[in-house]
Design a protein around this motif. Sequence first.
Motif, PDB file in Angstrom:
ATOM      1  N   ALA A 254      35.910 -44.712   4.779  1.00 51.53           N
ATOM      2  CA  ALA A 254      35.115 -43.702   4.091  1.00 51.53           C
ATOM      3  C   ALA A 254      35.740 -43.342   2.751  1.00 51.53           C
ATOM      4  CB  ALA A 254      34.995 -42.451   4.967  1.00 51.53           C
TER       5      ALA A 254
ATOM      6  N   SER B 164      34.379 -34.133  -2.473  1.00 47.95           N
ATOM      7  CA  SER B 164      34.338 -35.569  -2.177  1.00 47.95           C
ATOM      8  C   SER B 164      35.243 -35.880  -0.984  1.00 47.95           C
ATOM      9  CB  SER B 164      34.775 -36.376  -3.397  1.00 47.95           C
ATOM     10  OG  SER B 164      33.880 -36.174  -4.479  1.00 47.95           O
TER      11      SER B 164
ATOM     12  N   GLN C 218      38.433 -45.666  10.227  1.00 51.24           N
ATOM     13  CA  GLN C 218      37.154 -45.179   9.693  1.00 51.24           C
ATOM     14  C   GLN C 218      37.373 -44.174   8.558  1.00 51.24           C
ATOM     15  OE1 GLN C 218      35.794 -44.022  13.539  1.00 51.24           O
ATOM     16  NE2 GLN C 218      34.405 -45.786  13.769  1.00 51.24           N
TER      17      GLN C 218
ATOM     18  N   LEU D 160      33.670 -36.021   6.574  1.00 54.73           N
ATOM     19  CA  LEU D 160      32.430 -35.882   7.334  1.00 54.73           C
ATOM     20  C   LEU D 160      31.887 -37.246   7.742  1.00 54.73           C
ATOM     21  CD1 LEU D 160      30.185 -33.960   8.337  1.00 54.73           C
ATOM     22  CD2 LEU D 160      29.091 -34.239   6.096  1.00 54.73           C
ATOM     23  N   VAL D 161      31.870 -38.168   6.791  1.00 57.06           N
ATOM     24  CA  VAL D 161      31.365 -39.512   7.068  1.00 57.06           C
ATOM     25  C   VAL D 161      32.221 -40.201   8.125  1.00 57.06           C
ATOM     26  CG1 VAL D 161      31.028 -41.818   6.080  1.00 57.06           C
ATOM     27  CG2 VAL D 161      30.278 -39.785   4.811  1.00 57.06           C
TER      28      VAL D 161
ATOM     29  N   ARG E 238      31.567 -38.678  11.615  1.00 55.23           N
ATOM     30  CA  ARG E 238      30.321 -39.127  12.220  1.00 55.23           C
ATOM     31  C   ARG E 238      30.414 -40.562  12.724  1.00 55.23           C
ATOM     32  NH1 ARG E 238      25.653 -36.646   8.159  1.00 55.23           N
ATOM     33  NH2 ARG E 238      25.784 -34.484   8.936  1.00 55.23           N
ATOM     34  N   ALA E 239      31.297 -41.349  12.081  1.00 51.04           N
ATOM     35  CA  ALA E 239      31.447 -42.748  12.494  1.00 51.04           C
ATOM     36  C   ALA E 239      32.382 -42.897  13.689  1.00 51.04           C
ATOM     37  CB  ALA E 239      31.972 -43.576  11.321  1.00 51.04           C
TER      38      ALA E 239
ATOM     39  N   VAL F 199      33.372 -34.822   2.037  1.00 43.86           N
ATOM     40  CA  VAL F 199      32.338 -35.788   2.395  1.00 43.86           C
ATOM     41  C   VAL F 199      32.956 -36.992   3.092  1.00 43.86           C
ATOM     42  CG1 VAL F 199      30.658 -37.432   1.468  1.00 43.86           C
ATOM     43  CG2 VAL F 199      30.685 -35.065   0.646  1.00 43.86           C
ATOM     44  N   ALA F 200      34.096 -37.459   2.580  1.00 40.98           N
ATOM     45  CA  ALA F 200      34.758 -38.606   3.213  1.00 40.98           C
ATOM     46  C   ALA F 200      35.116 -38.277   4.660  1.00 40.98           C
ATOM     47  CB  ALA F 200      36.008 -38.984   2.419  1.00 40.98           C
TER      48      ALA F 200
END
Length: 294
Positions: free
Chosen positions: A280, A259, A276, A265-266, A269-270, A262-263
């Motif tokens: 996330a 998790s 940011q 990664l998100v 990408r932003a 993923v945070a």
Amino acid sequence: MTATTLGAILLVGGRSTRMGGGAKPLLEVGGRTLLSRAIGAMTDAGCAPIIAVGPQLDSDAPVRWAREDPPFSGPAAGIAAGVSAQSGHGDGDAPEWTLVLAGDLPHVERVTAQLTEAATSAPSAAEAVVLSAGGHPQWLAGIYRTAALRAAVRAAGDELAGLACRALLGGLDITWLADEDGITADIDTPADLARMRAAFEEETVSESSRTLPPEALDEWALALRERFDLDAEDVPIGLILDLARDVANGVARPAAPFSAFVAGLVAGRAGGTPEQVREAVAAVVELAGDWKER
């Protein structure tokens, strides 16, 4: 309790047929043998003497060895052998209480602590404090007034071989202590051993993570920043740890590390700014909170 008021009998003489033979007390759980765990718990509780009833499994162990007669004649006979081997032969010489434990209890430290604590506040008329799991007496997870234990053995006479513990001890005035956490679970089969080892390994990992010193995290974070040319605000330790905690509690422990990935990664990408990253992380934490309510 002190050494002058508490003795112990540890029963280590079973055949271990469901384990395929061998000496169960020499099995290792959590990096220590069951025998070592039991003797350590009894010693820490101030037990003296400690009588180990069964074949001599460790000549260096700080115990007095005894053997039931005949060998493998059951726990009642083992208790009788332990009582006979206690220092002194009159009730006046004996410790006030005697802890009686099976030799295959992985959680023996907790069993010992609960029993000795309960004995200090037991009613004056109580002759024993015995743990009960699911309504089933755990006679070999009990603490007994030594005088009452000796009287029960004398009353049994020569009928000890194969005698059930209930028949030997059931007539005592017993204070029952509910085993609500399963600490009297023993090891009877290879499957039991595997489950217990896995549980102890998980506890060890969890404990290690709880006791990791903050400076170790700081050093690792510094190493990461230097390796990847990051600023301090790029590695928000507190924010990430809070995310892992919330996901572990709301979803499951194994969900925490990916998790966090993923945070990241998100956020990357932003654009990857600190703001940011926080957004996330907040989104993942919110999802974990909703997940817990499912």
